[in-house]
Write a protein that holds these residues in place. Structure first.
Motif, PDB file in Angstrom:
ATOM      1  N   ARG A   8       0.830  -1.215   0.000  1.00  0.00           N
ATOM      2  CA  ARG A   8       0.000   0.000   0.000  1.00  0.00           C
ATOM      3  C   ARG A   8       0.860   1.259   0.000  1.00  0.00           C
ATOM      4  NH1 ARG A   8      -4.872   0.137   3.984  1.00  0.00           N
ATOM      5  NH2 ARG A   8      -5.639   1.472   2.336  1.00  0.00           N
ATOM      6  N   THR A   9       1.921   1.262   0.785  1.00  0.00           N
ATOM      7  CA  THR A   9       2.801   2.431   0.877  1.00  0.00           C
ATOM      8  C   THR A   9       3.466   2.725  -0.463  1.00  0.00           C
ATOM      9  OG1 THR A   9       3.217   2.015   3.218  1.00  0.00           O
ATOM     10  CG2 THR A   9       4.837   3.375   2.044  1.00  0.00           C
ATOM     11  N   VAL A  10       3.997   1.690  -1.097  1.00  0.00           N
ATOM     12  CA  VAL A  10       4.700   1.894  -2.361  1.00  0.00           C
ATOM     13  C   VAL A  10       3.715   2.212  -3.491  1.00  0.00           C
ATOM     14  CG1 VAL A  10       6.336   0.877  -3.994  1.00  0.00           C
ATOM     15  CG2 VAL A  10       6.606   0.474  -1.572  1.00  0.00           C
ATOM     16  N   ALA A  11       2.520   1.616  -3.472  1.00  0.00           N
ATOM     17  CA  ALA A  11       1.506   1.936  -4.484  1.00  0.00           C
ATOM     18  C   ALA A  11       1.095   3.405  -4.377  1.00  0.00           C
ATOM     19  CB  ALA A  11       0.283   1.029  -4.323  1.00  0.00           C
ATOM     20  N   PHE A  12       0.941   3.887  -3.159  1.00  0.00           N
ATOM     21  CA  PHE A  12       0.604   5.296  -2.942  1.00  0.00           C
ATOM     22  C   PHE A  12       1.744   6.209  -3.402  1.00  0.00           C
ATOM     23  CE2 PHE A  12       0.541   9.134  -0.270  1.00  0.00           C
ATOM     24  CZ  PHE A  12      -0.703   9.649  -0.641  1.00  0.00           C
ATOM     25  N   ALA A  13       2.969   5.851  -3.045  1.00  0.00           N
ATOM     26  CA  ALA A  13       4.130   6.649  -3.450  1.00  0.00           C
ATOM     27  C   ALA A  13       4.235   6.721  -4.971  1.00  0.00           C
ATOM     28  CB  ALA A  13       5.412   6.059  -2.859  1.00  0.00           C
ATOM     29  N   GLU A  14       3.933   5.624  -5.641  1.00  0.00           N
ATOM     30  CA  GLU A  14       3.985   5.604  -7.099  1.00  0.00           C
ATOM     31  C   GLU A  14       2.952   6.576  -7.675  1.00  0.00           C
ATOM     32  OE1 GLU A  14       4.298   4.563 -11.164  1.00  0.00           O
ATOM     33  OE2 GLU A  14       2.445   4.542 -10.033  1.00  0.00           O
ATOM     34  N   ALA A  15       1.766   6.613  -7.088  1.00  0.00           N
ATOM     35  CA  ALA A  15       0.737   7.548  -7.544  1.00  0.00           C
ATOM     36  C   ALA A  15       1.147   9.001  -7.275  1.00  0.00           C
ATOM     37  CB  ALA A  15      -0.599   7.227  -6.872  1.00  0.00           C
ATOM     38  N   VAL A  16       1.758   9.249  -6.136  1.00  0.00           N
ATOM     39  CA  VAL A  16       2.215  10.608  -5.809  1.00  0.00           C
ATOM     40  C   VAL A  16       3.261  11.067  -6.826  1.00  0.00           C
ATOM     41  CG1 VAL A  16       3.522  11.984  -4.130  1.00  0.00           C
ATOM     42  CG2 VAL A  16       1.653  10.509  -3.359  1.00  0.00           C
ATOM     43  N   THR A  17       4.171  10.187  -7.191  1.00  0.00           N
ATOM     44  CA  THR A  17       5.195  10.589  -8.149  1.00  0.00           C
ATOM     45  C   THR A  17       4.608  10.797  -9.546  1.00  0.00           C
ATOM     46  OG1 THR A  17       5.932   8.325  -8.658  1.00  0.00           O
ATOM     47  CG2 THR A  17       7.060   9.499  -6.853  1.00  0.00           C
ATOM     48  N   TRP A  18       3.510  10.104  -9.859  1.00  0.00           N
ATOM     49  CA  TRP A  18       2.801  10.395 -11.114  1.00  0.00           C
ATOM     50  C   TRP A  18       2.305  11.843 -11.090  1.00  0.00           C
ATOM     51  CZ3 TRP A  18       2.731   9.094 -15.856  1.00  0.00           C
ATOM     52  CH2 TRP A  18       2.865   7.772 -16.278  1.00  0.00           C
ATOM     53  N   THR A  19       1.782  12.264  -9.942  1.00  0.00           N
ATOM     54  CA  THR A  19       1.305  13.644  -9.808  1.00  0.00           C
ATOM     55  C   THR A  19       2.434  14.634 -10.059  1.00  0.00           C
ATOM     56  OG1 THR A  19      -0.373  12.941  -8.221  1.00  0.00           O
ATOM     57  CG2 THR A  19       0.188  15.290  -8.255  1.00  0.00           C
ATOM     58  N   LEU A  20       3.583  14.381  -9.438  1.00  0.00           N
ATOM     59  CA  LEU A  20       4.734  15.262  -9.635  1.00  0.00           C
ATOM     60  C   LEU A  20       5.138  15.320 -11.106  1.00  0.00           C
ATOM     61  CD1 LEU A  20       6.907  14.193  -6.560  1.00  0.00           C
ATOM     62  CD2 LEU A  20       5.458  16.228  -6.781  1.00  0.00           C
ATOM     63  N   LEU A  21       5.169  14.162 -11.752  1.00  0.00           N
ATOM     64  CA  LEU A  21       5.556  14.123 -13.156  1.00  0.00           C
ATOM     65  C   LEU A  21       4.541  14.850 -14.035  1.00  0.00           C
ATOM     66  CD1 LEU A  21       7.479  13.217 -15.356  1.00  0.00           C
ATOM     67  CD2 LEU A  21       6.288  11.010 -15.394  1.00  0.00           C
ATOM     68  N   LEU A  22       3.266  14.647 -13.782  1.00  0.00           N
ATOM     69  CA  LEU A  22       2.235  15.320 -14.584  1.00  0.00           C
ATOM     70  C   LEU A  22       2.280  16.836 -14.395  1.00  0.00           C
ATOM     71  CD1 LEU A  22      -0.677  12.768 -14.174  1.00  0.00           C
ATOM     72  CD2 LEU A  22       0.712  13.185 -16.220  1.00  0.00           C
ATOM     73  N   ILE A  23       2.532  17.286 -13.180  1.00  0.00           N
ATOM     74  CA  ILE A  23       2.680  18.733 -12.932  1.00  0.00           C
ATOM     75  C   ILE A  23       3.891  19.255 -13.708  1.00  0.00           C
ATOM     76  CG2 ILE A  23       3.292  20.462 -11.185  1.00  0.00           C
ATOM     77  CD1 ILE A  23       1.570  18.788  -9.198  1.00  0.00           C
ATOM     78  N   VAL A  44      12.583  11.024 -10.063  1.00  0.00           N
ATOM     79  CA  VAL A  44      11.955  10.508  -8.836  1.00  0.00           C
ATOM     80  C   VAL A  44      10.901   9.461  -9.193  1.00  0.00           C
ATOM     81  CG1 VAL A  44      10.506  11.119  -6.862  1.00  0.00           C
ATOM     82  CG2 VAL A  44      12.450  12.568  -7.475  1.00  0.00           C
ATOM     83  N   HIS A  45      10.083   9.784 -10.191  1.00  0.00           N
ATOM     84  CA  HIS A  45       9.038   8.842 -10.600  1.00  0.00           C
ATOM     85  C   HIS A  45       9.655   7.540 -11.119  1.00  0.00           C
ATOM     86  CE1 HIS A  45       5.422   7.122 -12.217  1.00  0.00           C
ATOM     87  NE2 HIS A  45       5.986   7.053 -13.414  1.00  0.00           N
ATOM     88  N   GLY A  46      10.699   7.649 -11.913  1.00  0.00           N
ATOM     89  CA  GLY A  46      11.348   6.449 -12.441  1.00  0.00           C
ATOM     90  C   GLY A  46      11.879   5.552 -11.339  1.00  0.00           C
ATOM     91  N   PHE A  47      12.500   6.164 -10.338  1.00  0.00           N
ATOM     92  CA  PHE A  47      13.040   5.392  -9.221  1.00  0.00           C
ATOM     93  C   PHE A  47      11.917   4.701  -8.439  1.00  0.00           C
ATOM     94  CE2 PHE A  47      14.666   4.850  -4.910  1.00  0.00           C
ATOM     95  CZ  PHE A  47      15.834   4.153  -5.177  1.00  0.00           C
ATOM     96  N   VAL A  48      10.855   5.437  -8.126  1.00  0.00           N
ATOM     97  CA  VAL A  48       9.738   4.855  -7.370  1.00  0.00           C
ATOM     98  C   VAL A  48       9.017   3.802  -8.217  1.00  0.00           C
ATOM     99  CG1 VAL A  48       7.536   5.359  -6.213  1.00  0.00           C
ATOM    100  CG2 VAL A  48       9.506   6.851  -5.868  1.00  0.00           C
ATOM    101  N   PHE A  49       8.918   4.025  -9.520  1.00  0.00           N
ATOM    102  CA  PHE A  49       8.320   3.047 -10.432  1.00  0.00           C
ATOM    103  C   PHE A  49       9.066   1.715 -10.330  1.00  0.00           C
ATOM    104  CE2 PHE A  49       8.384   0.842 -14.484  1.00  0.00           C
ATOM    105  CZ  PHE A  49       7.053   0.826 -14.878  1.00  0.00           C
ATOM    106  N   LEU A  50      10.398   1.759 -10.385  1.00  0.00           N
ATOM    107  CA  LEU A  50      11.187   0.536 -10.286  1.00  0.00           C
ATOM    108  C   LEU A  50      11.027  -0.127  -8.915  1.00  0.00           C
ATOM    109  CD1 LEU A  50      14.446   1.661 -12.121  1.00  0.00           C
ATOM    110  CD2 LEU A  50      12.669   0.118 -12.990  1.00  0.00           C
ATOM    111  N   CYS A  51      10.992   0.683  -7.866  1.00  0.00           N
ATOM    112  CA  CYS A  51      10.769   0.136  -6.517  1.00  0.00           C
ATOM    113  C   CYS A  51       9.396  -0.529  -6.425  1.00  0.00           C
ATOM    114  CB  CYS A  51      10.891   1.234  -5.465  1.00  0.00           C
ATOM    115  SG  CYS A  51      12.581   1.818  -5.225  1.00  0.00           S
TER     116      CYS A  51
END
Length: 153
Positions: A8-23, A44-51
């Motif tokens: 759940r934590t990593v899935a949420f973090a991945e969504a947050v980094t999508w927000t950063l990338l879209l902004i 940041v998004h790429g790193f969290v995506f891989l994680c």
């Protein structure tokens, strides 16, 4: 941290980094104010995506998901915000419940993948360092390759 909380934590973090990338993409292409944000947010998004992909696969092995379920979990990271409904669906169906089944004193690992997972669970700090170095190596290689739209041209 148990499978449910970690996933759940990593899935949420991945969504947050999508927000950063879209902004960042909005700033670059719509307002035309800065390109720098894309490099930072994209990294940041790429790193969290891989994680996330690693944690999804790790959870897949632990929870003994069917191949389709595991693949959906991993592929959900490609679609903005899809990790959240996938996580909710997995949780609602009880597919994130329980403990690490291959932790010390629990099930015996069967096969190479489960043996690796059992080692990771037995030595989490060393494993975290190894995983982070591995993810950083893949991430560095992808940075070297450049943006995905330039790979095949």
């Amino acid at each position: 941290m148990q499978p449910r909380a970690l996933f759940r934590t990593v899935a949420f973090a991945e969504a947050v980094t999508w927000t950063l990338l879209l902004i960042a993409l909005f700033l670059k292409y719509v307002t035309k104010t800065t390109d720098a944000a894309v490099s930072i947010a994209g990294g940041v998004h790429g790193f969290v995506f891989l994680c996330y992909a690693f944690i999804a696969a790790f959870t897949w092995v632990n929870q003994k998901w069917k191949a389709r379920t595991g693949l959906v979990a991993i592929v959900s990271a490609v679609i903005p915000y899809a990790t959240i409904p996938v996580e909710k669906s997995l949780d609602r169906r009880g597919l994130l419940a329980g403990h690490w089944r291959l932790a010390a004193g629990r099930e015996e690992p069967m096969g190479a993948v489960e043996k690796i997972q059992a080692w990771i669970l037995a030595k989490p700090i060393l494993a975290a360092v190894v995983v982070l170095v591995g993810v950083a190596a893949v991430f560095s290689f992808l940075l070297y390759m450049g943006p995905p739209d330039t790979w095949f041209s």
